[in-house]
Design a protein around this motif. Structure first.
Motif, PDB file in Angstrom:
ATOM      1  N   LYS A  94      55.003  33.525  35.370  1.00  0.00           N
ATOM      2  CA  LYS A  94      53.659  32.965  35.354  1.00  0.00           C
ATOM      3  C   LYS A  94      53.113  32.811  33.947  1.00  0.00           C
ATOM      4  O   LYS A  94      53.445  33.557  33.052  1.00  0.00           O
ATOM      5  CB  LYS A  94      52.730  33.886  36.140  1.00  0.00           C
ATOM      6  CG  LYS A  94      53.102  34.000  37.586  1.00  0.00           C
ATOM      7  CD  LYS A  94      52.071  34.824  38.315  1.00  0.00           C
ATOM      8  CE  LYS A  94      52.413  34.880  39.787  1.00  0.00           C
ATOM      9  NZ  LYS A  94      52.549  36.235  40.275  1.00  0.00           N
ATOM     10  N   SER A 150      47.316  31.479  32.265  1.00  0.00           N
ATOM     11  CA  SER A 150      46.249  30.951  33.130  1.00  0.00           C
ATOM     12  C   SER A 150      46.524  31.262  34.600  1.00  0.00           C
ATOM     13  O   SER A 150      45.588  31.460  35.372  1.00  0.00           O
ATOM     14  CB  SER A 150      46.073  29.447  32.910  1.00  0.00           C
ATOM     15  OG  SER A 150      47.295  28.784  33.021  1.00  0.00           O
ATOM     16  N   ASP A 151      47.820  31.320  34.975  1.00  0.00           N
ATOM     17  CA  ASP A 151      48.145  31.747  36.348  1.00  0.00           C
ATOM     18  C   ASP A 151      47.594  33.146  36.590  1.00  0.00           C
ATOM     19  O   ASP A 151      46.974  33.427  37.615  1.00  0.00           O
ATOM     20  CB  ASP A 151      49.668  31.806  36.564  1.00  0.00           C
ATOM     21  CG  ASP A 151      50.301  30.427  36.550  1.00  0.00           C
ATOM     22  OD1 ASP A 151      49.562  29.442  36.733  1.00  0.00           O
ATOM     23  OD2 ASP A 151      51.516  30.342  36.361  1.00  0.00           O
ATOM     24  N   TRP A 152      47.858  34.019  35.636  1.00  0.00           N
ATOM     25  CA  TRP A 152      47.427  35.403  35.794  1.00  0.00           C
ATOM     26  C   TRP A 152      45.911  35.525  35.805  1.00  0.00           C
ATOM     27  O   TRP A 152      45.360  36.338  36.539  1.00  0.00           O
ATOM     28  CB  TRP A 152      48.016  36.267  34.669  1.00  0.00           C
ATOM     29  CG  TRP A 152      49.413  36.692  34.982  1.00  0.00           C
ATOM     30  CD1 TRP A 152      50.547  36.284  34.351  1.00  0.00           C
ATOM     31  CD2 TRP A 152      49.838  37.589  36.019  1.00  0.00           C
ATOM     32  NE1 TRP A 152      51.646  36.869  34.939  1.00  0.00           N
ATOM     33  CE2 TRP A 152      51.246  37.671  35.955  1.00  0.00           C
ATOM     34  CE3 TRP A 152      49.170  38.318  36.991  1.00  0.00           C
ATOM     35  CZ2 TRP A 152      51.981  38.473  36.829  1.00  0.00           C
ATOM     36  CZ3 TRP A 152      49.907  39.109  37.861  1.00  0.00           C
ATOM     37  CH2 TRP A 152      51.291  39.181  37.779  1.00  0.00           C
ATOM     38  N   LYS A 153      45.252  34.688  34.996  1.00  0.00           N
ATOM     39  CA  LYS A 153      43.794  34.728  34.961  1.00  0.00           C
ATOM     40  C   LYS A 153      43.222  34.450  36.346  1.00  0.00           C
ATOM     41  O   LYS A 153      42.257  35.061  36.764  1.00  0.00           O
ATOM     42  CB  LYS A 153      43.266  33.689  33.971  1.00  0.00           C
ATOM     43  CG  LYS A 153      42.861  34.276  32.640  1.00  0.00           C
ATOM     44  CD  LYS A 153      42.211  33.207  31.787  1.00  0.00           C
ATOM     45  CE  LYS A 153      41.441  33.799  30.641  1.00  0.00           C
ATOM     46  NZ  LYS A 153      41.274  32.861  29.543  1.00  0.00           N
ATOM     47  N   GLN A 154      43.853  33.471  37.029  1.00  0.00           N
ATOM     48  CA  GLN A 154      43.370  33.111  38.355  1.00  0.00           C
ATOM     49  C   GLN A 154      43.706  34.169  39.399  1.00  0.00           C
ATOM     50  O   GLN A 154      43.120  34.201  40.462  1.00  0.00           O
ATOM     51  CB  GLN A 154      43.972  31.764  38.778  1.00  0.00           C
ATOM     52  CG  GLN A 154      43.282  30.583  38.126  1.00  0.00           C
ATOM     53  CD  GLN A 154      44.161  29.359  38.062  1.00  0.00           C
ATOM     54  OE1 GLN A 154      45.211  29.303  38.689  1.00  0.00           O
ATOM     55  NE2 GLN A 154      43.748  28.374  37.276  1.00  0.00           N
ATOM     56  N   GLU A 155      44.665  35.028  39.073  1.00  0.00           N
ATOM     57  CA  GLU A 155      45.091  36.009  40.071  1.00  0.00           C
ATOM     58  C   GLU A 155      44.530  37.395  39.836  1.00  0.00           C
ATOM     59  O   GLU A 155      45.035  38.371  40.381  1.00  0.00           O
ATOM     60  CB  GLU A 155      46.622  36.078  40.075  1.00  0.00           C
ATOM     61  CG  GLU A 155      47.229  34.851  40.697  1.00  0.00           C
ATOM     62  CD  GLU A 155      48.741  34.942  40.786  1.00  0.00           C
ATOM     63  OE1 GLU A 155      49.259  36.070  40.924  1.00  0.00           O
ATOM     64  OE2 GLU A 155      49.388  33.893  40.714  1.00  0.00           O
ATOM     65  N   GLN A 156      43.495  37.490  39.009  1.00  0.00           N
ATOM     66  CA  GLN A 156      42.961  38.809  38.688  1.00  0.00           C
ATOM     67  C   GLN A 156      42.305  39.499  39.873  1.00  0.00           C
ATOM     68  O   GLN A 156      42.108  40.708  39.858  1.00  0.00           O
ATOM     69  CB  GLN A 156      41.968  38.704  37.513  1.00  0.00           C
ATOM     70  CG  GLN A 156      42.633  38.422  36.180  1.00  0.00           C
ATOM     71  CD  GLN A 156      43.684  39.467  35.807  1.00  0.00           C
ATOM     72  OE1 GLN A 156      43.370  40.621  35.553  1.00  0.00           O
ATOM     73  NE2 GLN A 156      44.945  39.065  35.794  1.00  0.00           N
ATOM     74  N   ASP A 157      41.981  38.725  40.930  1.00  0.00           N
ATOM     75  CA  ASP A 157      41.313  39.381  42.056  1.00  0.00           C
ATOM     76  C   ASP A 157      42.237  40.355  42.793  1.00  0.00           C
ATOM     77  O   ASP A 157      41.779  41.197  43.536  1.00  0.00           O
ATOM     78  CB  ASP A 157      40.699  38.361  43.016  1.00  0.00           C
ATOM     79  CG  ASP A 157      41.701  37.311  43.464  1.00  0.00           C
ATOM     80  OD1 ASP A 157      42.784  37.230  42.841  1.00  0.00           O
ATOM     81  OD2 ASP A 157      41.422  36.579  44.419  1.00  0.00           O
ATOM     82  N   GLN A 209      41.112  43.749  41.796  1.00  0.00           N
ATOM     83  CA  GLN A 209      39.658  43.943  41.788  1.00  0.00           C
ATOM     84  C   GLN A 209      39.234  45.368  42.131  1.00  0.00           C
ATOM     85  O   GLN A 209      38.110  45.770  41.837  1.00  0.00           O
ATOM     86  CB  GLN A 209      38.977  42.952  42.726  1.00  0.00           C
ATOM     87  CG  GLN A 209      39.383  43.079  44.183  1.00  0.00           C
ATOM     88  CD  GLN A 209      38.858  41.902  44.993  1.00  0.00           C
ATOM     89  OE1 GLN A 209      38.313  40.966  44.449  1.00  0.00           O
ATOM     90  NE2 GLN A 209      39.039  41.964  46.302  1.00  0.00           N
ATOM     91  N   THR A 227      43.793  37.928  26.011  1.00  0.00           N
ATOM     92  CA  THR A 227      43.977  36.479  25.964  1.00  0.00           C
ATOM     93  C   THR A 227      43.519  35.905  24.624  1.00  0.00           C
ATOM     94  O   THR A 227      43.906  34.803  24.263  1.00  0.00           O
ATOM     95  CB  THR A 227      43.184  35.808  27.095  1.00  0.00           C
ATOM     96  OG1 THR A 227      41.821  36.198  26.992  1.00  0.00           O
ATOM     97  CG2 THR A 227      43.724  36.234  28.448  1.00  0.00           C
TER      98      THR A 227
END
Length: 150
Positions: free
Chosen positions: A68, A71-78, A81, A106
């Motif tokens: 990944k 930016s992939d990881w940024k979107q998957e931070q949830d 949570q 980042t």
């Protein structure tokens, strides 16, 4: 006992790796077969995310690049949570090779296995005891447990 662990696993075409893969996938495929009296064939099971590329007339397999992007990881931070909030610019990333979690900045493009310190906190070493503690200059606060809140 004994047995010094291998570094990063055995090649995929090793027989025991192939047997393990078959077991894992629950497939009953022969490892070798004869195609007529002269021709011997091998059945290899390969993970689907391997990249195959012809090299000097041979098919070479290599593991895909680090899966990944940032930016992939940024979107998957949830998926993280339930864990403490990270300081600005930090995200959590799970290592592909061993599943270990680490932290990625980042902005500075640096990684850390320790949870990053919140804004204002620095890590200090006590001159008298040699113990590590955390210090917040603005608040004039010091503590031994790693702070997660600014």
């Amino acid at each position: 006992g004994g047995g010094g662990g291998g570094g990063g696993g055995e090649p995929l075409w090793e027989e025991d790796v192939q047997f393990k893969l078959r077991k894992l996938l629950g497939v009953d495929l022969p490892l070798k077969y004869w195609d007529g009296p002269e021709a011997k064939g091998y059945v290899l099971i390969l993970p689907s995310d391997l990249e195959a590329a012809p090299q000097n007339g041979l098919l070479a397999f290599k593991e895909p690049k680090a899966g990944k992007t940032q930016s992939d990881w940024k979107q998957e931070q949830d998926q993280f949570q339930n864990l403490p909030k990270l300081p600005e610019d930090w995200i959590r990333i799970k290592s592909r090779s061993n599943g270990q979690m680490y932290y990625w900045n980042t902005k500075t493009q640096t990684s850390s296995f320790e949870i990053p310190l919140p804004e204002g906190w620095t890590m200090q070493k006590s001159k008298t005891s040699g113990k590590v503690y955390y210090f917040h200059a603005k608040k004039k606060q010091s503590r031994y447990d790693r702070p997660t809140e600014p």
